[in-house]
Write a protein that holds these residues in place. Sequence first.
Motif, PDB file in Angstrom:
ATOM      1  N   ASN A 161     -10.149   8.125  -7.637  1.00 45.03           N
ATOM      2  CA  ASN A 161      -8.703   8.027  -7.788  1.00 45.03           C
ATOM      3  C   ASN A 161      -7.986   9.299  -7.323  1.00 45.03           C
ATOM      4  O   ASN A 161      -8.286  10.389  -7.777  1.00 45.03           O
ATOM      5  CB  ASN A 161      -8.378   7.756  -9.262  1.00 45.03           C
ATOM      6  CG  ASN A 161      -6.968   7.266  -9.448  1.00 45.03           C
ATOM      7  OD1 ASN A 161      -6.515   6.417  -8.713  1.00 45.03           O
ATOM      8  ND2 ASN A 161      -6.291   7.809 -10.430  1.00 45.03           N
ATOM      9  N   ILE A 205      -3.816  10.504  -6.300  1.00 37.50           N
ATOM     10  CA  ILE A 205      -2.415  10.085  -6.317  1.00 37.50           C
ATOM     11  C   ILE A 205      -1.599  11.028  -5.459  1.00 37.50           C
ATOM     12  O   ILE A 205      -1.654  12.244  -5.635  1.00 37.50           O
ATOM     13  CB  ILE A 205      -1.852  10.033  -7.755  1.00 37.50           C
ATOM     14  CG1 ILE A 205      -2.612   8.991  -8.570  1.00 37.50           C
ATOM     15  CG2 ILE A 205      -0.357   9.718  -7.738  1.00 37.50           C
ATOM     16  CD1 ILE A 205      -2.208   8.894 -10.015  1.00 37.50           C
ATOM     17  N   LYS A 262       5.670   2.158  -6.092  1.00 38.08           N
ATOM     18  CA  LYS A 262       4.259   2.534  -6.020  1.00 38.08           C
ATOM     19  C   LYS A 262       3.515   1.697  -4.985  1.00 38.08           C
ATOM     20  O   LYS A 262       3.843   0.538  -4.754  1.00 38.08           O
ATOM     21  CB  LYS A 262       3.597   2.355  -7.386  1.00 38.08           C
ATOM     22  CG  LYS A 262       4.142   3.308  -8.428  1.00 38.08           C
ATOM     23  CD  LYS A 262       3.416   3.155  -9.730  1.00 38.08           C
ATOM     24  CE  LYS A 262       3.946   4.176 -10.730  1.00 38.08           C
ATOM     25  NZ  LYS A 262       3.142   4.209 -11.935  1.00 38.08           N
ATOM     26  N   LEU A 282      -0.714   1.032  -3.509  1.00 38.01           N
ATOM     27  CA  LEU A 282      -2.141   1.165  -3.793  1.00 38.01           C
ATOM     28  C   LEU A 282      -2.918   1.012  -2.493  1.00 38.01           C
ATOM     29  O   LEU A 282      -2.715   0.046  -1.754  1.00 38.01           O
ATOM     30  CB  LEU A 282      -2.585   0.089  -4.788  1.00 38.01           C
ATOM     31  CG  LEU A 282      -4.076   0.010  -5.113  1.00 38.01           C
ATOM     32  CD1 LEU A 282      -4.553   1.278  -5.829  1.00 38.01           C
ATOM     33  CD2 LEU A 282      -4.366  -1.232  -5.959  1.00 38.01           C
ATOM     34  N   GLU A 294       5.023   6.544  -4.323  1.00 41.79           N
ATOM     35  CA  GLU A 294       3.892   7.199  -4.980  1.00 41.79           C
ATOM     36  C   GLU A 294       2.676   6.352  -4.630  1.00 41.79           C
ATOM     37  O   GLU A 294       2.676   5.147  -4.868  1.00 41.79           O
ATOM     38  CB  GLU A 294       4.087   7.243  -6.490  1.00 41.79           C
ATOM     39  CG  GLU A 294       2.905   7.848  -7.212  1.00 41.79           C
ATOM     40  CD  GLU A 294       3.096   7.903  -8.713  1.00 41.79           C
ATOM     41  OE1 GLU A 294       3.981   8.629  -9.180  1.00 41.79           O
ATOM     42  OE2 GLU A 294       2.340   7.173  -9.398  1.00 41.79           O
ATOM     43  N   THR A 309      -1.415   5.535  -4.819  1.00 44.59           N
ATOM     44  CA  THR A 309      -2.715   5.685  -5.458  1.00 44.59           C
ATOM     45  C   THR A 309      -3.776   5.260  -4.454  1.00 44.59           C
ATOM     46  O   THR A 309      -3.669   4.191  -3.854  1.00 44.59           O
ATOM     47  CB  THR A 309      -2.815   4.814  -6.729  1.00 44.59           C
ATOM     48  OG1 THR A 309      -1.776   5.207  -7.633  1.00 44.59           O
ATOM     49  CG2 THR A 309      -4.172   4.954  -7.395  1.00 44.59           C
ATOM     50  N   ASN A 353      -8.000   4.733  -3.897  1.00 46.67           N
ATOM     51  CA  ASN A 353      -9.252   4.612  -4.636  1.00 46.67           C
ATOM     52  C   ASN A 353     -10.246   3.753  -3.866  1.00 46.67           C
ATOM     53  O   ASN A 353      -9.879   3.044  -2.931  1.00 46.67           O
ATOM     54  CB  ASN A 353      -9.019   4.017  -6.023  1.00 46.67           C
ATOM     55  CG  ASN A 353      -9.995   4.529  -7.060  1.00 46.67           C
ATOM     56  OD1 ASN A 353     -11.103   4.958  -6.739  1.00 46.67           O
ATOM     57  ND2 ASN A 353      -9.595   4.475  -8.317  1.00 46.67           N
ATOM     58  N   TYR A 365       2.452  -2.306  -8.200  1.00 45.20           N
ATOM     59  CA  TYR A 365       2.468  -1.815  -6.816  1.00 45.20           C
ATOM     60  C   TYR A 365       3.272  -2.745  -5.911  1.00 45.20           C
ATOM     61  O   TYR A 365       3.065  -3.948  -5.894  1.00 45.20           O
ATOM     62  CB  TYR A 365       1.042  -1.689  -6.279  1.00 45.20           C
ATOM     63  CG  TYR A 365       0.197  -0.738  -7.083  1.00 45.20           C
ATOM     64  CD1 TYR A 365       0.388   0.636  -6.991  1.00 45.20           C
ATOM     65  CD2 TYR A 365      -0.773  -1.216  -7.949  1.00 45.20           C
ATOM     66  CE1 TYR A 365      -0.376   1.514  -7.734  1.00 45.20           C
ATOM     67  CE2 TYR A 365      -1.558  -0.340  -8.692  1.00 45.20           C
ATOM     68  CZ  TYR A 365      -1.340   1.022  -8.586  1.00 45.20           C
ATOM     69  OH  TYR A 365      -2.106   1.888  -9.331  1.00 45.20           O
TER      70      TYR A 365
END
Length: 185
Positions: free
Chosen positions: A41, A43, A53, A55, A83, A85, A87, A100
């Motif tokens: 993870n 960010i 957001k 992803l 923002e 993320t 992963n 998201y």
Amino acid sequence: MKRGLKVLGKVFIGFIVLIIAVVLGFSWFVKANNKDYGDHNQILKSERQNAKKALVVYQPSRGKTTNKIAESLAKGINQSGYEVTINYPGKHMSKDISQYSIVVFGSPVYIGQTSTTLSDYMKSIKISDTQKVLVFVTGGELSNGELDKVETQLGSRKATEKVGFKNGEKDESKAYEIGKKIGAE
């Protein structure tokens, strides 16, 4: 005659050893593409208050091409005010991705196969019609419908955008621009 049979026997054994080496090499690549690498993870914060957001979930590749493309896409989306993320797919990931606005899925292609770890994660989540979805693949040869294979894991949902990146090409700037574009739409 005996000498000819000995030579033929050695050639045959050499051929068998070569076949075994090729099969082991292929299985090594395929295994890497189906491994759960665990939580990775990261960010990328946005400078905006109450930023939307995004992803980015991708299966890492041995040569790091997929990693570089995913990070470039994430930076482009982040530059658009999100923002982000980032992963790896796997059991550690939440199945609730409703927060998201943009979801990106990426996989390397080895021997015409995409990541089953990524596919399993994609099958386990629900994607709404309001979320933008980008799928990408990386590989040396992208001619077997690999993007379509990844997209089918979305169920009846279609990707907003699908992009293939060939190994060896410097596509990080292209990925960054695509990230900015999907973030601006």
